[in-house]
Design a protein around this motif. Structure first.
Motif, PDB file in Angstrom:
ATOM      1  N   VAL A  54      21.948   6.970  66.231  1.00 46.31           N
ATOM      2  CA  VAL A  54      23.213   6.999  66.848  1.00 46.31           C
ATOM      3  C   VAL A  54      22.911   8.008  68.131  1.00 46.31           C
ATOM      4  CG1 VAL A  54      25.694   7.724  66.804  1.00 46.31           C
ATOM      5  CG2 VAL A  54      24.369   6.749  64.692  1.00 46.31           C
ATOM      6  N   MET A  55      23.286   7.345  69.451  1.00 46.08           N
ATOM      7  CA  MET A  55      22.988   8.263  70.385  1.00 46.08           C
ATOM      8  C   MET A  55      24.507   8.218  71.321  1.00 46.08           C
ATOM      9  SD  MET A  55      19.344   6.769  71.917  1.00 46.08           S
ATOM     10  CE  MET A  55      19.046   8.230  73.054  1.00 46.08           C
ATOM     11  N   ASN A  56      24.617   9.673  71.810  1.00 47.65           N
ATOM     12  CA  ASN A  56      25.784   9.800  72.585  1.00 47.65           C
ATOM     13  C   ASN A  56      25.422  10.614  73.730  1.00 47.65           C
ATOM     14  OD1 ASN A  56      28.526  10.055  73.504  1.00 47.65           O
ATOM     15  ND2 ASN A  56      28.465  12.454  72.323  1.00 47.65           N
ATOM     16  N   GLU A  61      22.551  11.843  68.088  1.00 46.11           N
ATOM     17  CA  GLU A  61      23.543  12.675  67.300  1.00 46.11           C
ATOM     18  C   GLU A  61      22.736  12.576  65.864  1.00 46.11           C
ATOM     19  OE1 GLU A  61      26.401  13.770  67.723  1.00 46.11           O
ATOM     20  OE2 GLU A  61      26.526  13.560  70.029  1.00 46.11           O
ATOM     21  N   GLN A  62      22.221  11.594  65.237  1.00 44.11           N
ATOM     22  CA  GLN A  62      21.851  11.385  63.991  1.00 44.11           C
ATOM     23  C   GLN A  62      20.927  10.351  63.760  1.00 44.11           C
ATOM     24  OE1 GLN A  62      25.043  12.029  61.115  1.00 44.11           O
ATOM     25  NE2 GLN A  62      23.745  11.653  59.285  1.00 44.11           N
ATOM     26  N   ILE A  63      19.951  10.486  62.769  1.00 41.43           N
ATOM     27  CA  ILE A  63      19.020   9.408  62.291  1.00 41.43           C
ATOM     28  C   ILE A  63      19.222   9.466  60.971  1.00 41.43           C
ATOM     29  CG2 ILE A  63      16.864   8.431  62.485  1.00 41.43           C
ATOM     30  CD1 ILE A  63      16.099  10.249  64.796  1.00 41.43           C
ATOM     31  N   GLY A  64      19.531   8.005  60.223  1.00 39.99           N
ATOM     32  CA  GLY A  64      19.234   7.959  58.902  1.00 39.99           C
ATOM     33  C   GLY A  64      19.442   6.554  58.525  1.00 39.99           C
ATOM     34  N   PRO A  66      21.826   3.404  56.904  1.00 39.85           N
ATOM     35  CA  PRO A  66      23.181   3.105  57.123  1.00 39.85           C
ATOM     36  C   PRO A  66      24.133   3.873  56.303  1.00 39.85           C
ATOM     37  CG  PRO A  66      22.090   1.225  57.337  1.00 39.85           C
ATOM     38  CD  PRO A  66      21.206   2.035  56.700  1.00 39.85           C
ATOM     39  N   GLY A  67      24.016   3.892  54.996  1.00 38.81           N
ATOM     40  CA  GLY A  67      24.922   4.663  54.049  1.00 38.81           C
ATOM     41  C   GLY A  67      24.893   5.797  54.282  1.00 38.81           C
ATOM     42  N   GLU A  68      23.889   6.696  54.546  1.00 35.21           N
ATOM     43  CA  GLU A  68      23.773   8.207  54.816  1.00 35.21           C
ATOM     44  C   GLU A  68      24.641   8.551  55.993  1.00 35.21           C
ATOM     45  OE1 GLU A  68      20.582  11.142  56.514  1.00 35.21           O
ATOM     46  OE2 GLU A  68      20.119  10.441  54.645  1.00 35.21           O
ATOM     47  N   LEU A  69      24.501   7.603  57.108  1.00 38.52           N
ATOM     48  CA  LEU A  69      25.457   8.007  58.196  1.00 38.52           C
ATOM     49  C   LEU A  69      27.043   7.874  57.955  1.00 38.52           C
ATOM     50  CD1 LEU A  69      22.585   7.977  59.564  1.00 38.52           C
ATOM     51  CD2 LEU A  69      23.604   6.663  61.594  1.00 38.52           C
ATOM     52  N   TYR A  70      27.105   6.857  56.989  1.00 39.24           N
ATOM     53  CA  TYR A  70      28.557   6.610  56.812  1.00 39.24           C
ATOM     54  C   TYR A  70      29.192   7.376  55.865  1.00 39.24           C
ATOM     55  CZ  TYR A  70      32.738   4.017  55.307  1.00 39.24           C
ATOM     56  OH  TYR A  70      34.123   3.778  55.114  1.00 39.24           O
ATOM     57  N   LEU A  71      28.384   7.795  54.835  1.00 40.63           N
ATOM     58  CA  LEU A  71      28.900   9.051  53.962  1.00 40.63           C
ATOM     59  C   LEU A  71      28.836  10.515  54.424  1.00 40.63           C
ATOM     60  CD1 LEU A  71      27.845   7.202  50.613  1.00 40.63           C
ATOM     61  CD2 LEU A  71      30.126   7.040  51.441  1.00 40.63           C
ATOM     62  N   GLU A  72      27.545  10.746  55.092  1.00 38.48           N
ATOM     63  CA  GLU A  72      27.542  11.993  55.497  1.00 38.48           C
ATOM     64  C   GLU A  72      27.155  12.173  56.949  1.00 38.48           C
ATOM     65  OE1 GLU A  72      27.852  14.362  53.231  1.00 38.48           O
ATOM     66  OE2 GLU A  72      27.736  13.008  51.313  1.00 38.48           O
ATOM     67  N   ILE A  82      30.607   5.318  63.399  1.00 40.68           N
ATOM     68  CA  ILE A  82      30.233   4.446  61.982  1.00 40.68           C
ATOM     69  C   ILE A  82      31.514   4.337  61.213  1.00 40.68           C
ATOM     70  CG2 ILE A  82      28.886   4.323  59.817  1.00 40.68           C
ATOM     71  CD1 ILE A  82      27.483   3.970  62.676  1.00 40.68           C
ATOM     72  N   GLY A  83      32.456   3.037  60.960  1.00 45.88           N
ATOM     73  CA  GLY A  83      33.326   2.922  60.433  1.00 45.88           C
ATOM     74  C   GLY A  83      34.600   3.742  61.012  1.00 45.88           C
ATOM     75  N   GLN A  84      35.746   3.210  60.246  1.00 48.82           N
ATOM     76  CA  GLN A  84      37.003   3.911  60.585  1.00 48.82           C
ATOM     77  C   GLN A  84      37.353   5.328  60.003  1.00 48.82           C
ATOM     78  OE1 GLN A  84      39.963   0.705  59.234  1.00 48.82           O
ATOM     79  NE2 GLN A  84      40.251   0.405  61.581  1.00 48.82           N
ATOM     80  N   ILE A  85      38.203   6.129  60.662  1.00 50.41           N
ATOM     81  CA  ILE A  85      38.482   7.309  60.078  1.00 50.41           C
ATOM     82  C   ILE A  85      40.125   7.548  60.418  1.00 50.41           C
ATOM     83  CG2 ILE A  85      36.231   8.371  60.283  1.00 50.41           C
ATOM     84  CD1 ILE A  85      37.143   9.719  62.700  1.00 50.41           C
ATOM     85  N   ASN A  86      40.575   8.598  59.587  1.00 47.64           N
ATOM     86  CA  ASN A  86      41.880   9.249  59.704  1.00 47.64           C
ATOM     87  C   ASN A  86      41.457  10.824  59.986  1.00 47.64           C
ATOM     88  OD1 ASN A  86      43.899   7.071  58.838  1.00 47.64           O
ATOM     89  ND2 ASN A  86      42.638   7.509  57.113  1.00 47.64           N
ATOM     90  N   GLU A  87      42.023  11.240  61.313  1.00 47.29           N
ATOM     91  CA  GLU A  87      41.704  12.625  61.495  1.00 47.29           C
ATOM     92  C   GLU A  87      42.522  13.627  62.120  1.00 47.29           C
ATOM     93  OE1 GLU A  87      39.480  13.693  65.517  1.00 47.29           O
ATOM     94  OE2 GLU A  87      38.896  11.328  65.299  1.00 47.29           O
TER      95      GLU A  87
END
Length: 204
Positions: A54-56, A61-64, A66-72, A82-87
């Motif tokens: 994931v680049m910005n 920003e992070q390499i890993g 798919p499941g790791e980037l989504y959960l952590e 990655i995915g939807q969030i409530n913040e």
């Protein structure tokens, strides 16, 4: 050899994109060919990649996987991408913060924190955040429920079919897992603490 693909499916309709993603994954595995696939489509990235970068603004920003980037997700940028969030961004004072009326204990320096909850990490609970169902989107096996809280915030809840009252009905939701970020970097994971537990902790 390395195959580089730069958003090759972006001009195609959704059904054709899904079919071609499956064909590409099968072909890549059969040929055992390392592939760099550039995309802005998070679903495409999650489906195709063994590892995601994931680049910005030109910075990683992070390499890993798919499941790791989504959960952590390590940064707020990754959590949003990655995915939807409530913040909610709130002040943290002496290890205490408030997420839409729910008290949270955090081990982080005082200052502003952003707390993030995935839609599937909400559950109905009478002690949760009170609100009303605004809209229900039928996704087939799951339902996406838009909720307006009594304090004016908007929440998205992802739940199995048959668990949701109709539009306009009252609904209280409690987060089961919150990702906590400070200055855009993750500083921990938290769950709302019962008011009684917080009062007992403060009195010690």
């Amino acid at each position: 050899k390395v195959l580089l693909m730069d958003e090759p499916f972006s001009a195609l309709d959704a059904h054709l994109r899904a079919n071609l993603r499956e064909e590409l994954k099968l072909l890549q595995r059969r040929l055992k060919l390392t592939t760099i696939f550039v995309t802005h489509d998070q679903e495409e990235a999650m489906e195709l990649a063994d590892r995601i970068v994931v680049m910005n603004a030109g910075r990683i920003e992070q390499i890993g996987p798919p499941g790791e980037l989504y959960l952590e997700p390590e940064t707020l940028t990754v959590a949003r991408f990655i995915g939807q969030i409530n913040e909610a961004t709130v002040p943290l004072v002496k290890g205490r913060a408030d997420w839409l009326g729910q008290p949270v204990a955090l081990n982080a320096p005082d200052g502003e924190v952003t707390m993030v909850c995935r839609p599937e990490d909400l559950r109905p609970d009478p002690s949760g955040i009170p609100g009303r169902v605004v809209r229900i989107i039928d996704l087939g096996p799951m339902l996406r429920v838009n909720v307006a809280t009594d304090e004016g915030a908007a929440l998205t809840w992802l739940c199995p079919r048959g668990e949701v009252p109709g539009p306009g009905a009252p609904l209280s939701l409690l987060p089961t897992r919150l990702l906590v970020y400070q200055n855009g970097t993750r500083v921990g994971t938290a769950t709302p603490a019962p008011q009684k537990a917080l009062l007992e902790s403060a009195s010690r």
